[in-house]
Structure formats: C-alpha cells, structure tokens
Design a protein around this motif. Sequence first.
Motif, short mmCIF file in Angstrom:
data_model
loop_
_atom_site.label_atom_id
_atom_site.label_comp_id
_atom_site.label_asym_id
_atom_site.label_seq_id
_atom_site.Cartn_x
_atom_site.Cartn_y
_atom_site.Cartn_z
N MET A 176 0.85 -1.19 0.00
CA MET A 176 0.00 0.00 0.00
C MET A 176 0.88 1.24 0.00
SD MET A 176 -2.75 1.25 2.88
CE MET A 176 -3.95 -0.01 2.46
N ASN A 177 0.57 2.19 -0.86
CA ASN A 177 1.29 3.44 -0.89
C ASN A 177 0.87 4.32 0.28
OD1 ASN A 177 2.63 2.76 -3.30
ND2 ASN A 177 0.89 3.48 -4.52
N GLY A 178 1.54 5.45 0.40
CA GLY A 178 1.21 6.37 1.48
C GLY A 178 2.17 6.24 2.64
N ARG A 179 1.95 7.10 3.61
CA ARG A 179 2.84 7.11 4.76
C ARG A 179 2.05 7.38 6.02
NH1 ARG A 179 6.06 12.82 3.57
NH2 ARG A 179 4.21 14.16 3.35
N ALA A 180 2.75 7.24 7.14
CA ALA A 180 2.14 7.47 8.45
C ALA A 180 2.63 8.79 9.03
CB ALA A 180 2.50 6.32 9.40
N LEU A 181 1.78 9.45 9.77
CA LEU A 181 2.14 10.60 10.57
C LEU A 181 1.85 10.26 12.02
CD1 LEU A 181 2.87 13.63 11.00
CD2 LEU A 181 0.42 14.12 10.74
N VAL A 182 2.89 10.34 12.85
CA VAL A 182 2.73 10.13 14.29
C VAL A 182 2.89 11.48 14.96
CG1 VAL A 182 3.59 8.96 16.35
CG2 VAL A 182 3.60 7.78 14.14
N VAL A 183 1.96 11.81 15.85
CA VAL A 183 1.95 13.11 16.51
C VAL A 183 2.07 12.90 18.02
CG1 VAL A 183 0.71 15.29 16.81
CG2 VAL A 183 0.40 13.95 14.71
N GLY A 184 3.13 13.45 18.61
CA GLY A 184 3.25 13.31 20.06
C GLY A 184 4.66 13.50 20.58
N GLU A 185 4.80 13.29 21.87
CA GLU A 185 6.04 13.62 22.55
C GLU A 185 7.19 12.67 22.21
OE1 GLU A 185 3.83 10.78 25.30
OE2 GLU A 185 3.29 12.53 24.09
N ALA A 186 8.39 13.26 22.22
CA ALA A 186 9.64 12.52 22.15
C ALA A 186 10.47 12.99 23.34
CB ALA A 186 10.37 12.81 20.84
N LEU A 187 11.06 12.07 24.06
CA LEU A 187 11.78 12.44 25.26
C LEU A 187 12.89 11.45 25.54
CD1 LEU A 187 10.42 10.20 27.31
CD2 LEU A 187 8.62 11.89 27.51
N VAL A 188 13.61 11.68 26.61
CA VAL A 188 14.66 10.77 27.05
C VAL A 188 14.21 10.14 28.38
CG1 VAL A 188 17.02 10.57 27.89
CG2 VAL A 188 16.53 11.95 25.86
N ASP A 189 14.15 8.81 28.39
CA ASP A 189 13.87 8.07 29.62
C ASP A 189 15.15 7.94 30.43
OD1 ASP A 189 11.10 7.45 29.30
OD2 ASP A 189 11.64 5.91 27.83
N ILE A 190 15.11 8.36 31.68
CA ILE A 190 16.23 8.17 32.60
C ILE A 190 15.83 7.02 33.52
CG2 ILE A 190 17.73 9.27 34.30
CD1 ILE A 190 16.77 11.99 33.13
N VAL A 191 16.38 5.84 33.24
CA VAL A 191 15.91 4.62 33.88
C VAL A 191 16.78 4.28 35.09
CG1 VAL A 191 15.39 2.18 33.54
CG2 VAL A 191 15.08 3.80 31.65
N ARG A 192 16.11 4.09 36.22
CA ARG A 192 16.78 3.72 37.46
C ARG A 192 16.30 2.35 37.91
NH1 ARG A 192 16.04 9.24 37.51
NH2 ARG A 192 17.85 10.48 38.16
N ARG A 193 17.25 1.47 38.20
CA ARG A 193 16.92 0.13 38.68
C ARG A 193 17.75 -0.15 39.93
NH1 ARG A 193 14.99 -4.54 36.03
NH2 ARG A 193 15.21 -3.52 33.99
N GLY A 194 17.08 -0.19 41.08
CA GLY A 194 17.77 -0.47 42.34
C GLY A 194 18.85 0.57 42.62
N ASP A 195 20.02 0.08 43.01
CA ASP A 195 21.15 0.96 43.32
C ASP A 195 22.07 1.21 42.13
OD1 ASP A 195 20.33 1.18 45.98
OD2 ASP A 195 21.39 -0.67 46.55
N ASP A 196 21.70 0.68 40.95
CA ASP A 196 22.53 0.88 39.77
C ASP A 196 22.50 2.34 39.31
OD1 ASP A 196 22.95 -1.82 39.85
OD2 ASP A 196 21.55 -2.30 38.23
N ASP A 197 23.54 2.75 38.60
CA ASP A 197 23.56 4.09 38.03
C ASP A 197 22.44 4.21 36.99
OD1 ASP A 197 25.74 4.85 39.54
OD2 ASP A 197 27.20 4.27 37.99
N PRO A 198 21.81 5.38 36.89
CA PRO A 198 20.74 5.54 35.89
C PRO A 198 21.28 5.41 34.47
CG PRO A 198 21.30 7.65 36.89
CD PRO A 198 22.02 6.61 37.68
#
Length: 308
Positions: free
Chosen positions: A1-23
């Motif tokens: 199928m021809n055509g394309r998609a448009l996605v509208v919304g936020e883009a960000l950076v996840d700062i992931v923390r797990r236990g005592d590990d460095d983010p």
Amino acid sequence: MNGRALVVGEALVDIVRRGDDDPVEHVGGSPLNVAVGLGRLDREVRLATSLGDDERGGRIVRHLDASGVALTPGSVSATRTATASATIGDDNAATYEFDIVWQPRLPEPSADTVLVHTGSIATVLEPGCDAVADLVEQQAETSTVSFDPNIRPALIDDEVRGRERIARLVALSDVVKVSDEDLAWVEPGRDPLDVARDWLSRGPAIVAVTRGAAGAVAVCRAGVVDVPARKVEVVDTVGAGDAFTVGFLDALWTLRLLGADRRDALREIGVDDLESVLSTAAVTSALTVARAGADLPTRAQRDEAVSS
C-alpha cells in the motif's frame, strides 16, 4: 500500500533507574516509540513532536534517523528536550516522573498520509493537546486514525477535562489500543471489555485492550477476539504497549485496511483477520520486553519470531 504514516506526540529521554545501579538513559516517549517501530518495519513515517536544540534532542534526532523516521518542520523548537525518570521495580514494571513542556509546532494535514497516530501525554497536556486533536480531526479526511491513551495520571491536573479529551479522540478514531490500567483510570470499577464495547459504539472500528501477561482482547463489529501473551524472559516493560501498537498497525497496513478510503472495509474486519492482527502485535511486544528499554524489532527480527 502506498502512502505514509504521521505520528503526533512527545519525544523524550527516559532516565531509567533500577535499584542501586547508576541511571541509564534511553530515547523514548510513546508516540516516538510508535514512529520508530513503524520505521524499523520499513514503513514511511514522519513524527511531529517538540524537541530542544540540545544534547538530548540531538540524540533523539539521531535515533529517529537510524530508524528511517523523518521529523516534520518545526519539531526542534522547544527550550529543552523533555525527560521521563523511570524507576524499575522488582516486578520489572516502570513508574515515571516527567519534565515536559508540550507546545508543538504542528504540520498542515497531508493528503498522502494513510495513517495518523497519536496518544499519551500529547493528547492531554496543555497547551498543545487541543491542537493535536484538531490536527487529527482534519487528517481523518484522508487517514485512518489510531489512538493510544497511554495515560500518565501525574500529568493530568483536571481529571474531568482529561477524560473529556480522551473521549473526543476515541470518537475520532478508527483504531484504539488501550491498556487495562488505562481503562481502570478512565472508568474505575468497570469491566475492561464492557468499556471496550462502549468505546466501539462511539465510532472506532476496533478497540484492543492489552492486559500485560494475560494477553490482549479486541472487539469489532464481527465479535470479540482474545489472544495470549507470547512467553518470554522479561527484561523490562518499557515500550511494551507501544510495540503492541506498532505490530497492530503494521498488520492492518499489510491487510490493506488503512486510509480513509478503506474505512468501511476496516469496519467489516472479520474475527480471523483480527486474531492474526492481535497475534502479530503480541509478538512485536514480546520481542521488545525481552530487551532493555524501548528497543523495538526490525521486520526481519519480527518475521523470524512469527515463524518460530
């Protein structure tokens, strides 16, 4: 199928923390993940978002480029790039705190766009959320509309207004993907399947409800389809719902059911086709939770998993 998609919304950076590990930092944001996932499946896709011209924004741009996703003009216009601090618990589930300002410069509707997808923070956070809904409504003239509420209660100051905004987008949508946790916030105490049927009556052709390890259920005019989750060793659940959305939309695209001119055909989807769509979505999600962060699969990786 021809055509394309448009996605509208936020883009960000996840700062992931797990236990005592460095983010650890990962590029994220629910709409961005959907755009990247579609790009990795070789779909032509643009992302309308709001980034800062800073180090984290540059990292997001490179991430999008690597997956074949184009930014719409004006997307790099924020004073800073948004972040989400994600804490991973003992059950591998993530909880979030956000630093985000949502006031995007959105594009004009495009006639060659067969799919417009939005959801999450972009659809409820002022001042930009109403402009997002307006663009989606205009784009619906040529596009299938997809919506994933992906609710972040901490960012909704007015719950009544938040629910009204979600209801507006449900009514505008052809396809809705929602988690059981989201439905518990929108309609506390109601059975998720009952809410899905109610939402179906408001306009969508399909409403799919994800239930984590319990799999997913979807309703359409032809009936109800229930599929189990694919069994994998879960690393974390970041991006699990977004990956499900990607697999779901890609499968509908393969069935040639996207675009406003295919709206009637989408409404007539049968339970066999819907089961196939849900199964593809479940595999796409399983591949993602088996890896750290929202690392969505390529088409080759997904096709190999589907055939195994």
